[in-house]
Write a protein that holds these residues in place. Structure first.
Motif, short mmCIF file in Angstrom:
data_model
loop_
_atom_site.label_atom_id
_atom_site.label_comp_id
_atom_site.label_asym_id
_atom_site.label_seq_id
_atom_site.Cartn_x
_atom_site.Cartn_y
_atom_site.Cartn_z
N CYS A 109 -48.26 5.02 20.56
CA CYS A 109 -48.88 4.66 21.70
C CYS A 109 -47.79 4.00 22.80
CB CYS A 109 -50.06 3.64 21.65
SG CYS A 109 -50.61 2.89 23.04
N THR A 116 -44.63 8.54 29.90
CA THR A 116 -45.48 8.78 30.84
C THR A 116 -45.25 8.06 32.09
OG1 THR A 116 -47.43 9.15 29.29
CG2 THR A 116 -47.95 8.54 31.53
N LEU A 130 -53.26 6.27 28.08
CA LEU A 130 -52.83 7.54 27.85
C LEU A 130 -52.22 7.67 26.43
CD1 LEU A 130 -52.75 10.53 28.10
CD2 LEU A 130 -50.60 10.31 29.35
N LEU A 133 -55.05 6.79 24.01
CA LEU A 133 -56.02 8.21 23.62
C LEU A 133 -55.07 9.18 22.71
CD1 LEU A 133 -57.15 9.12 27.40
CD2 LEU A 133 -58.57 8.43 25.28
N LEU A 134 -53.73 9.10 22.82
CA LEU A 134 -53.06 10.25 22.04
C LEU A 134 -52.66 9.60 20.82
CD1 LEU A 134 -51.01 11.92 24.85
CD2 LEU A 134 -53.19 12.64 23.58
N THR A 311 -45.08 13.90 22.93
CA THR A 311 -46.00 13.37 22.06
C THR A 311 -46.11 13.92 20.44
OG1 THR A 311 -47.42 12.60 24.04
CG2 THR A 311 -48.64 12.83 21.70
N LYS A 344 -54.22 16.09 17.25
CA LYS A 344 -55.05 15.51 18.45
C LYS A 344 -56.35 16.16 18.25
CE LYS A 344 -51.23 13.11 18.79
NZ LYS A 344 -51.18 11.94 18.06
N THR A 348 -59.85 11.97 20.14
CA THR A 348 -59.02 11.93 21.58
C THR A 348 -60.09 12.63 22.50
OG1 THR A 348 -56.94 12.25 20.51
CG2 THR A 348 -57.17 12.77 22.87
N ALA A 352 -61.83 10.40 25.57
CA ALA A 352 -61.33 10.76 27.01
C ALA A 352 -62.85 11.14 27.72
CB ALA A 352 -60.75 12.37 26.51
N VAL A 367 -56.84 11.90 31.58
CA VAL A 367 -57.60 12.75 30.53
C VAL A 367 -56.96 14.22 30.68
CG1 VAL A 367 -59.91 13.39 30.06
CG2 VAL A 367 -59.63 11.20 30.61
N ALA A 370 -54.39 14.36 28.51
CA ALA A 370 -54.85 14.28 27.12
C ALA A 370 -55.41 15.37 26.58
CB ALA A 370 -55.79 13.13 26.82
N ALA A 373 -52.88 17.86 25.58
CA ALA A 373 -52.17 17.69 24.27
C ALA A 373 -53.25 18.07 23.05
CB ALA A 373 -52.06 16.25 24.20
#
Length: 403
Positions: A109, A116, A130, A133-134, A311, A344, A348, A352, A367, A370, A373
């Motif tokens: 994270c 990012t 973000l 989320l990932l 990521t 992912k 996620t 999202a 999002v 994400a 990804a």
């Protein structure tokens, strides 16, 4: 107004989803042997039929339908994941997944947030959102690994238990960063911890304690499975009543406690809920694919591509190798295998959808990255799960022969 007119907005989604379920059932065997799983095919179908393609599915991320699907999906996923936390599993071979959960996931994270923040205009709170989320992984997209008995058990167990727990553990971070990004100066961390986390967790424990003692041991498996499903939604509903804890945290905690106190209920639910969970997950995958366009996915251009590549290729591997430093249960090849297979997926996606329903000013952008990804992970991990599992299995077999 007729009943049919009242639900007119569901006509296309219902027809498409029903047709895809029928087609999916027919080609499930072929999909299992190909590089795309059935869940991945629903994402691709959603994208082709949605806003990014033919525009047959007209779904808005903030619509009541999409948000209701996100809530139902999260409740079921978190409840199932919580039930899988068995005392026996945690007492034997828990070291690797524990390290990944406590060290690798937060480190992933933070690393994603650092990149990012450096390549986009998102602030630290949004960048950390973000990253949250990932950070969770999904074994559904690499089932060829966790279900392959030839892969060493310690690795299968580590990946499976990690992915089963990290959804619930990532949830407080997602909720906290979303709330902080929404309210800015009005957000206080201690209040979030006490009210959302504390009240949610206590409510979950109390409800699980009561639920575990109300259901007779002699009840039929069907009764117990239905009872568990009712407990999941009762936990969510009870938590959001005053003093308003977090319903999702309550569901996860209640599931853990109920699974430990009443393993018979857990076993009945797991053996009979697979089809329901599969339908909900496929619905989430379809809707998730349908609401995105190429413009949304690549809103940040090469910066988004760089974040996704970092990521999958740097953040997750670096975090796992750091977390497993000194671990003797697996060698370097095993650590590399665990580091790569962190796809992912549905967690996620559902997180999202929840973020998209918030008033966070840059929710679409966050999002979108994400989602890119997830799409990339579907292809990359779908192409490598079977070859990777076979490679590791042959390597383990050769070492056994040599020993």
């Amino acid at each position: 107004m007729t009943v049919g007119a009242a639900v007119e907005f569901l006509q296309e989604p219902a027809a498409v989803f029903g047709g895809l379920l029928m087609a999916g059932a027919l080609v499930a065997g072929v999909a299992r042997r190909s590089f795309l799983s059935l869940t991945a095919l629903f994402v691709v179908a959603g994208f082709v039929l949605g806003q990014g393609g033919l525009e047959i599915l007209d779904l808005h991320p903030q619509s009541d339908f999409v948000q209701a699907l996100a809530v139902v999906g999260l409740v079921l996923i978190l409840f199932r994941d919580g039930l899988e936390v068995e005392a026996e599993m945690l007492q034997s071979a828990w070291h690797l997944p524990f390290r990944n959960l406590v060290l690798a996931m937060p480190l992933t994270c933070v690393l994603v947030a650092l990149v990012t923040h450096s390549v986009t205009h998102l602030d630290w709170t949004e960048s950390l959102l973000l990253g949250a989320l990932l950070s969770p992984t999904d074994p559904v997209l690499s089932s060829g690994v966790v279900n392959n008995p030839r892969v060493p058990r310690i690795i299968r167990h580590s990946l499976n238990l990690e992915s089963g727990l990290n959804d619930g553990l990532a949830l407080p971070a997602v909720l906290a960063f979303t709330a902080a990004a929404e309210s800015r100066s009005d957000f206080t961390w201690w209040q979030f911890v006490i009210q959302d986390v504390g009240v949610g967790a206590i409510t979950g424990l109390v409800l699980a304690f009561v639920a575990a003692r109300l259901m007779p041991q002699s009840a039929s498996p069907h009764q117990k499975a239905l009872y568990a499903l009712g407990t999941a939604f009762a936990a969510y509903g009870a938590a959001v009543l005053p003093p308003e804890g977090n319903g999702f945290i309550c569901v996860f905690v209640a599931a853990i406690a109920l699974g430990i106190w009443r393993p018979d209920i857990r076993d009945c639910f797991e053996s009979r809920s697979e089809d329901v969970l599969e339908v909900v997950k496929l619905g989430v995958f379809l809707v998730f694919g349908a609401i995105f366009t190429f413009d949304t996915l690549f809103h940040d251009g090469w910066a988004a591509v760089a974040i996704v590549a970092f990521t999958l290729l740097v953040a997750r591997p670096a975090a796992v190798f750091a977390a497993l430093t000194g671990a003797r249960q697996v060698d370097t090849a095993g650590k590399a295998f665990i580091a790569w297979f962190g796809p992912k997926g549905v967690a996620t996606m559902t997180f999202a959808l929840f973020v998209l329903g918030s008033s966070q000013p840059h929710a679409d952008e966050i999002v979108g990255i994400a989602a890119l990804a997830v799409f990339t992970s579907i292809i990359a991990h779908g192409l490598t799960d079977h070859p990777g599992a076979e490679w590791l299995a042959r390597r383990a077999e050769r070492r056994e022969v040599a020993a």
